[in-house]
Design an enzyme around this catalytic site. Structure first.
Site, PDB file in Angstrom:
ATOM      1  N   ARG A 373      -2.398   9.153   1.620  1.00 14.61           N
ATOM      2  CA  ARG A 373      -3.335  10.195   1.565  1.00 14.61           C
ATOM      3  C   ARG A 373      -4.556   9.658   2.054  1.00 14.61           C
ATOM      4  NH1 ARG A 373      -0.766  13.860  -1.983  1.00 14.61           N
ATOM      5  NH2 ARG A 373       0.392  12.913  -3.724  1.00 14.61           N
ATOM      6  N   HIS A 433       5.072   4.373   0.349  1.00 11.26           N
ATOM      7  CA  HIS A 433       3.952   4.617  -0.567  1.00 11.26           C
ATOM      8  C   HIS A 433       3.086   3.455  -0.687  1.00 11.26           C
ATOM      9  CE1 HIS A 433       2.176   5.203  -4.902  1.00 11.26           C
ATOM     10  NE2 HIS A 433       2.033   6.229  -4.116  1.00 11.26           N
TER      11      HIS A 433
END
Length: 688
Positions: A373, A433
């Site tokens: 993100r 991640h």
């Protein structure tokens, strides 16, 4: 007694754990000592969290039910989940209507609803409706030639009861009006019109106040807001997909029209209209939430930005830049020693400078980074684009399946590719991640020139905006073993081949779970041998059964265990004969506790790991994660203090879990000192 028996069905733990966390967040909004506009912010955070809860978690349970694959324990849990969610929503609106709005009014912050407008306010609203709203509205009457319109996920809509006949002789019945998405939901009203210094109007009130203009000659019997929540999870078949980006783009176009999950309606709506909506959306009564106010409390967060009352908000602060990172040559500073930064207390700007300077530095030949993100407007991503356009070798591992950021990441991937960067999407079936960036620099030395690696590893995303709100750690290092491991992880993500051996890092899905279990079991063995043993961990969630079982075994062996778990925790502390030596707490405060820290005493060596991974199945087995050790003694001790010990002293924002999984807020003893971990760290670190 095993983990499953102690903690109950896992689905029940997960869903109820999410609701329990939001109850703790709502308690912040209920705290009278909290600045008033911050109380409103916490209230809206709960609503935002509940939206995602229904879009993903409740949608998942519904899909299992429709497919006939719902486990018996989740069927039994469903009623409890719905009842608890409903109580949480009722608490929200009671707090809003009975406490927050009246208190805001005493400070001149007033929401003008259509039923209370003065003549001046009505005239102002009418002008806005005529010029900005009405041209964008498309009223749709429901009859055989006008079927029910498609309702977008979480959009604002109105159902209108009508009486009379129109120009074609059609009898009136029911119509639907969809609010324009392009217009702000909260409008600042001029003080001379408002009669208050900080008056606002909601778009929903303006539409309701003049909805009769859309049906000339007809009688509007009633008008009511409604909002539909849909399943927003994206499905990509790992076995069938040939182009992940193309497959996701196809799914994204349908996200707004997933299966119906929840219906929110304004209080006072007739049962007949509720029944019509439920039938249309194929929902049951227990899926309907009647609310005493706006159907979307998230939108009220706009009030905070419109109101200039600093005394009703948290005091602003300026994150410090560590002295060692103020040197002109950032790479020279990193060569000297490992450097730790603790956000948001310390600035995220050195992370940005690391990549921005690398893009400009003629000695830098290559940059590699993972992106999970980062935001739609990111200076970091622009730096990578600039570096690629300057001819540097830029490799970016973009996680396209980052939930609710898929479209943003696809857009960045496209821009990066057009700039000449190598863009890959990791490993299908395993979300990337891990938070890693590496810079390769050609430097001169006594033996001529050579390539030197510099790395940044973090517990949080490369997102400058959330770095001011989320608590996370980041490490800058030029250590060759760690940098070699980072290089190897990138090789695994971009290429093919068998895994090599990592020297320092632990990586999921390969060695991270093994490392955690081995570390826990070593502490248990030391305790059984009569030696000192201790475990402390700070994670966002704890659900993985084998880790929970290992912690129970360590507790029985006599290991003192402190767990700081912000969100869902399936382990139960303090159960006689099982977890008597385990304490679990959750910290909920101004900043979102987000870092993952694992601390094992290890005979006094004090092993400390920072990681991107929570102790959950998905993180340990279905994601690419890394954990990196704190090699420097001073940095290690600093992490122990700032991530663990200061939070164990907290008696303001800490919530302690009991053996039944219930939480109670810790309070200072009468006459005792208040310890608020986040504020203590803010005073200690942001001051520099």
């Amino acid at each position: 007694m095993n983990a499953t028996a102690a903690s109950g069905p896992r689905l029940l733990n997960r869903e109820l754990g999410i609701l329990a966390f939001n109850e703790r967040v709502l308690a912040q909004a209920e705290d009278p000592d909290m600045p008033l506009l911050e109380r409103l912010r916490f209230l809206t955070i709960v609503s935002n969290n509940l939206d995602e809860f229904f879009e993903i978690r409740i949608a998942e349970l519904k899909q299992l039910r429709l497919r006939g694959r719902e486990p018996a324990e989740s069927r039994a849990a469903r009623d409890e989940i719905v009842a608890r969610a409903r109580r949480l929503v009722e608490r929200q609106y009671a707090l809003l209507n009975n406490t927050i709005l009246p208190a805001l009014a005493t400070h001149g912050v007033v929401i003008h609803l259509s039923g209370t407008w003065t003549e001046a306010q009505r005239a102002w609203a009418e002008r806005y409706f005529d010029s900005e709203v009405e041209p964008l509205l498309t009223p749709i009457a429901l009859d055989p030639s006008h079927p029910f319109p498609r309702i977008l996920n979480k959009s604002l809509n109105f159902i209108v009861e009508l009486h009379g006949q129109d120009a074609f002789g059609r009898k009136a019945g029911v119509a639907v009006v969809q609010a324009p998405r392009a217009l702000p939901r909260v409008l600042k009203v001029p003080p001379e019109v408002s009669g208050a210094p900080h008056g606002v109007m909601l778009l929903s009130s303006i539409v309701q106040g003049f909805v009769d203009r859309l049906f000339p000659g007809m009688t509007v019997r009633s008008v009511h807001q409604f909002r539909l929540t849909r399943d927003s999870d994206l499905f990509v078949d790992d076995e069938e997909v040939t182009d992940l980006r193309e497959a996701l783009q196809g799914e994204l176009s349908q996200r707004h029209y997933g299966d119906e999950v929840r219906l929110e309606v304004s209080a006072g709506i007739p049962d007949s209209l509720v029944g019509l909506l439920l039938r249309e959306f194929e929902l049951d009564e227990h899926d309907c939430y009647r609310v005493a106010g706006p159907v979307n409390l998230v939108r009220l967060q706009q009030i905070i930005g419109l109101v200039d009352l600093p005394e009703l908000k948290f005091a602003p602060f300026e994150p410090a830049v560590p002295a060692v990172l103020r040197e002109k040559d950032l790479f020279a500073a990193i060569r000297k020693r490992d450097i730790l930064v603790h956000h948001p207390y310390e600035s995220f700007s050195p992370v940005m400078e690391f990549l921005v300077s690398a893009a400009r530095d003629p000695k830098v030949v290559a940059i590699k980074q993972t992106v999970y993100r980062t935001g739609a407007d990111s200076a970091l991503m622009q730096a990578l684009i600039d570096a690629a356009q300057a001819g540097k070798e830029v490799t970016v591992v973009v996680e396209l399946m980052a939930r609710f950021d898929e479209e943003t990441n696809i857009n960045w991937a496209d821009k990066l590719e057009r700039a000449g960067a190598h863009v890959v999407y990791g490993v299908v079936g395993h979300k990337t991640h891990a938070k890693m960036a590496m810079v390769l620099r050609r430097e001169s030395g006594r033996d001529g020139t050579k390539l030197r690696r510099y790395a940044h590893l973090g517990t949080g995303n490369y997102h400058p905006r959330t770095a001011r709100l989320y608590e996370d750690f980041g490490l800058f290092t030029a250590n060759e073993d760690i940098c070699s491991d980072v290089h190897e992880v990138f090789r695994r993500l971009t290429g093919l081949g068998q895994r090599g051996t990592l020297r320092q890092l632990a990586q999921a899905p390969f060695t991270l779970h093994e490392m955690v279990l081995a570390s826990i079991r070593r502490e248990a063995a030391n305790a059984r041998a009569g030696r000192k043993a201790r475990i402390a961990a700070k994670v966002n969630a704890l659900l993985e059964p084998t880790v929970i079982d290992a912690l129970y075994e360590a507790s029985n062996a006599g290991v003192r265990i402190d767990l700081i778990v912000r969100g869902v925790c399936a382990l139960r502390p303090g159960v006689p004969g099982l977890s008597e030596n385990i304490r679990v707490r959750s910290i909920v405060g101004r900043f979102l506790e987000h870092s993952r820290v694992y601390y094992f005493w290890n005979g006094g060596k004090k092993d400390v790991w920072l990681s991107s991974a929570d102790w959950m199945d998905r993180n340990l087995f279905r994601r690419v994660e890394v954990a990196f050790p704190m090699r420097d003694r001073k940095l290690r001790d600093r992490v122990i203090e700032e991530a663990i010990e200061v939070h164990l002293r907290d008696n303001v924002n800490a919530w302690l879990m009991d053996a039944d999984g219930r939480y109670a807020q810790r309070k200072p003893r009468k006459g005792g000192k208040r310890h608020q971990a986040q504020m203590e760290l803010l005073a200690r670190l942001a001051a520099g």
